[in-house]
Write a protein that holds these residues in place. Structure first.
Motif, PDB file in Angstrom:
ATOM      1  N   UNK A 235      44.973  20.742 -44.977  1.00 57.30           N
ATOM      2  CA  UNK A 235      43.657  20.121 -44.870  1.00 57.30           C
ATOM      3  C   UNK A 235      42.665  20.904 -45.718  1.00 57.30           C
ATOM      4  N   UNK A 236      41.895  20.208 -46.512  1.00 59.09           N
ATOM      5  CA  UNK A 236      40.894  20.837 -47.355  1.00 59.09           C
ATOM      6  C   UNK A 236      39.572  20.093 -47.194  1.00 59.09           C
ATOM      7  N   UNK A 237      38.510  20.714 -47.676  1.00 63.06           N
ATOM      8  CA  UNK A 237      37.190  20.101 -47.629  1.00 63.06           C
ATOM      9  C   UNK A 237      37.086  19.045 -48.718  1.00 63.06           C
ATOM     10  N   UNK A 238      36.598  17.879 -48.373  1.00 62.81           N
ATOM     11  CA  UNK A 238      36.512  16.783 -49.336  1.00 62.81           C
ATOM     12  C   UNK A 238      35.501  17.104 -50.434  1.00 62.81           C
ATOM     13  N   UNK A 239      35.888  16.838 -51.657  1.00 66.99           N
ATOM     14  CA  UNK A 239      34.996  17.045 -52.783  1.00 66.99           C
ATOM     15  C   UNK A 239      34.240  15.759 -53.065  1.00 66.99           C
TER      16      UNK A 239
ATOM     17  N   UNK B 277      36.372  17.764 -63.240  1.00 64.57           N
ATOM     18  CA  UNK B 277      37.281  18.430 -64.159  1.00 64.57           C
ATOM     19  C   UNK B 277      38.524  17.567 -64.373  1.00 64.57           C
ATOM     20  N   UNK B 278      39.162  17.795 -65.521  1.00 59.45           N
ATOM     21  CA  UNK B 278      40.366  17.034 -65.838  1.00 59.45           C
ATOM     22  C   UNK B 278      41.468  17.287 -64.822  1.00 59.45           C
ATOM     23  N   UNK B 279      41.552  18.514 -64.305  1.00 59.38           N
ATOM     24  CA  UNK B 279      42.635  18.809 -63.364  1.00 59.38           C
ATOM     25  C   UNK B 279      42.381  18.234 -61.976  1.00 59.38           C
ATOM     26  N   UNK B 280      41.298  17.486 -61.799  1.00 56.89           N
ATOM     27  CA  UNK B 280      41.021  16.834 -60.523  1.00 56.89           C
ATOM     28  C   UNK B 280      41.381  15.351 -60.538  1.00 56.89           C
TER      29      UNK B 280
ATOM     30  N   UNK C  17      42.426  24.432 -64.541  1.00 53.92           N
ATOM     31  CA  UNK C  17      41.309  25.059 -65.246  1.00 53.92           C
ATOM     32  C   UNK C  17      41.452  26.570 -65.283  1.00 53.92           C
ATOM     33  N   UNK C  18      42.323  27.140 -64.441  1.00 58.79           N
ATOM     34  CA  UNK C  18      42.553  28.579 -64.441  1.00 58.79           C
ATOM     35  C   UNK C  18      43.348  29.030 -65.664  1.00 58.79           C
ATOM     36  N   UNK C  19      44.004  28.091 -66.349  1.00 55.82           N
ATOM     37  CA  UNK C  19      44.766  28.446 -67.535  1.00 55.82           C
ATOM     38  C   UNK C  19      43.811  28.821 -68.661  1.00 55.82           C
TER      39      UNK C  19
ATOM     40  N   UNK D 245      44.669  20.450 -56.611  1.00 55.89           N
ATOM     41  CA  UNK D 245      43.444  19.947 -57.241  1.00 55.89           C
ATOM     42  C   UNK D 245      43.546  18.460 -57.581  1.00 55.89           C
ATOM     43  N   UNK D 246      44.775  17.931 -57.714  1.00 59.68           N
ATOM     44  CA  UNK D 246      44.967  16.553 -58.172  1.00 59.68           C
ATOM     45  C   UNK D 246      45.445  15.621 -57.077  1.00 59.68           C
ATOM     46  N   UNK D 247      45.371  16.042 -55.830  1.00 55.22           N
ATOM     47  CA  UNK D 247      45.815  15.162 -54.757  1.00 55.22           C
ATOM     48  C   UNK D 247      44.847  13.997 -54.590  1.00 55.22           C
TER      49      UNK D 247
END
Length: 590
Positions: free
Chosen positions: A505-509, A514-517, A565-567, A579-581
């Motif tokens: 479970x994560x906080x909804x954005x 970002x592209x990775x989202x 984006x960490x790359x 990040x892409x779920x």
């Protein structure tokens, strides 16, 4: 009239002296009262500095009444960061053996453990403490990008982070810390002090770190679609032998390169470099020729413009001459017409012979002048028309020259692009050759349809690949070459399949930025690395180039996702599936 000093001057020990000095006539001061007042105060200040006696109220440059000398305030001392003290009640960890192959560290958030694999075998396991629910540890595929024996956090008040091994640019790291038995960090991975010290001693920058909610185990892996390394120089590989062209997307029937060895590849690289150097020389010569042509074309355009100005000037002059000639012809015709009309009214019977002869001569003269002026007007008009045509032709010629100049300028730009491309190719080839002893890391993304390769964090390849049934997930797999086999003609591989958690479970954005989202459909838990390899076809040239770079420590990451984006230039490939779920009631973002 005398003016007295204020009371605090008069009552002081030096008051009488000052009064004597500053006695003045009221009439003399009427025009300069303000200036004298300033002088009084300045004199008083000087007397204060020279008088040894103390006074109840004195004037100093920094104010009244402060008898102590002015001193600069001491600078605030920077508070020293607290040092981490090794726990005395901690059980010492067994010294870890020196790795015989590439290390893979698997961090399990669910089990709160880290397992260290060397050549697919467990060499160490330790409890951890990961991030809390409000500061979770990110899951995904990472690598160690920095190590520091003594490190202090620049985010959390200089908190000590001994034996720090950074895995993200944003600050997540493995380090020694307190382990209460549950997730308690701000996102880092805390390790027991003695274990952190032992692990710090055997890892290198670039070591793979897989952080997941589960606890996957590396398994031995083999596939005919893996890129096989080139054999040593003393081995001749038969093109028809099994595994002679074990390159992704290249069948034995189409490989046609089974006899290549490492020495042959090196010789081909050297020849290719010579060709690139020659290509740069040719491109420079072509650029010089194009520039000269452009200069000549620009000069021709300027000459054409000068000719236009000249021809148009002549055209205007001749047009004016034609206009004047036409006007003169009209005037001569009018004059002759008036003369003939006048003569027509004269009674010739009344004129003598001499007068008639004179009139006749005058009429003939005017007629001749009229005819001559008419001919001159026609000739001037013809000349003006000819000059106008020449001016128009000069304009047309200048237009053609301008087009030629633009073509020459475009040729110069093209030559510059070819030259820059040749130089960039040579730089890339030199960079690859300089780092050819590094294990190659390859990332293949279904999301982008591209293959990227790095040598020691430096990107050397970025090419498109073809993925069969591109709309179906591949899964996320990490394949690592552990050591040579079969006389260095092949590599032994192991694989780890990353399986994203379905219950995290994560906080909804609120908004994707970002592209990775961008949402990516995740593969099911039965995703298979061998099946993923079968669907990937890379260019033959790319496969051959990778074959030259394959060695123990090389790796493939195959994923449905793009790079996180960490790359960056200081990391290997970072993949963070969370990040892409896609948004859903069960899965939310942080």
């Amino acid at each position: 009239m005398e003016r007295s000093l204020p009371g605090h001057f008069a009552n002081s020990v030096w008051g009488p002296s000052v009064q004597t000095i500053v006695k003045i006539n009221a009439g003399a001061i009427s025009g300069s009262l303000r200036l004298s007042t300033v002088a009084i105060f300045l004199a008083a200040g000087l007397l204060v500095a020279a008088t040894p006696e103390r006074a109840e109220a004195q004037f100093y440059p920094w104010g009244w009444g402060n008898t102590a000398p002015w001193q600069q305030k001491p600078r605030r001392q920077r508070r020293a960061a607290p040092r981490y003290v090794e726990p005395t009640d901690e059980k010492p960890a067994t010294a870890l053996p020196k790795p015989t192959g590439p290390l893979v560290l698997v961090v399990s958030i669910g089990k709160q453990t880290v397992t260290v694999y060397d050549d697919g075998k467990v060499i160490a396991k330790s409890p951890i403490s990961s991030g809390t629910a409000s500061n979770p540890t990110p899951t995904g595929i990472f690598s160690i990008l920095e190590k520091n024996r003594y490190h202090y956090s620049n985010l959390y008040g200089g908190a000590p982070m001994p034996f720090m091994q950074r895995v993200t640019n944003s600050g997540v790291a493995m380090h020694a810390g307190d382990l209460p038995g549950y997730p308690a960090s701000h996102g880092c991975i805390r390790l027991p002090y003695s274990f952190a010290r032992s692990l710090f001693g055997i890892t290198d920058v670039g070591a793979r770190v897989i952080i997941t909610d589960e606890d996957p185990t590396p398994a031995e892996f083999n596939s005919p679609h893996l890129v096989a390394p080139l054999p040593p120089d003393n081995v001749v590989q038969n093109a028809a032998a099994p595994g002679a062209s074990n390159m992704i997307g290249v069948s034995p029937a189409t490989a046609g390169d089974g006899t290549r060895t490492r020495g042959m590849a090196a010789a081909r690289r050297a020849a290719e470099r010579d060709r690139l150097v020659s290509a740069i020389t040719e491109a420079e010569n072509a650029k010089t020729a194009a520039q000269n042509q452009a200069i000549a074309a620009a000069k021709a355009v300027q000459d054409g413009k000068d000719l236009i100005r000249k021809e148009r000037g002549e055209e205007g002059r001749l047009a004016e001459a034609a206009r004047k000639a036409a006007k003169a012809a009209d005037q001569a015709a009018d004059k002759f017409k008036d003369l003939t009309a006048k003569l027509a009214k004269v009674d010739v019977a009344t004129l003598d012979a001499a007068t008639l002869d004179k009139q006749k001569a005058e009429e003939e003269t005017e007629e001749t002048k009229m005819l001559d002026d008419a001919d001159a007007a026609v000739a001037a008009k013809r000349v003006a028309e000819t000059q106008s045509a020449k001016a128009k032709q000069a304009v047309a010629d200048a237009g053609a020259l301008e087009k030629a100049r633009k073509v020459a300028a475009e040729d110069v730009r093209h030559a510059e692009e070819v030259l820059e491309g040749a130089k960039a190719t040579l730089v890339a080839a030199d960079a690859l050759d300089a780092r050819k002893d590094y294990p190659v890391s390859v990332f293949i993304s279904r999301k982008t349809g591209r293959l990227i390769a790095k040598l020691g964090f430096v990107q050397v390849l970025d090419v498109p690949v073809t993925i069969a049934a591109a709309d179906k997930p591949l899964g996320t797999h990490v394949l690592t070459a552990t050591h040579f086999t079969d006389g260095e003609k092949a590599l032994r591989w192991n694989s780890v399949t990353f399986k994203p958690s379905e219950t995290a479970q994560y906080i909804r954005r609120k908004k994707r930025r970002h592209d990775d989202e961008a949402p990516v459909v995740a593969a099911s838990h039965d995703a298979d690395a061998a099946a993923a390899l079968e669907r990937i076809q890379m260019p033959k040239e790319t496969a051959e180039q990778l074959a030259e770079l394959m060695k123990p420590g090389s790796s493939f990451i195959i994923s449905d996702y793009g790079l996180s984006r960490e790359t960056s230039a200081r990391t290997e490939f970072v993949v963070e599936p969370w990040r892409s779920r896609p948004d859903s009631a069960e899965t939310r973002y942080y």
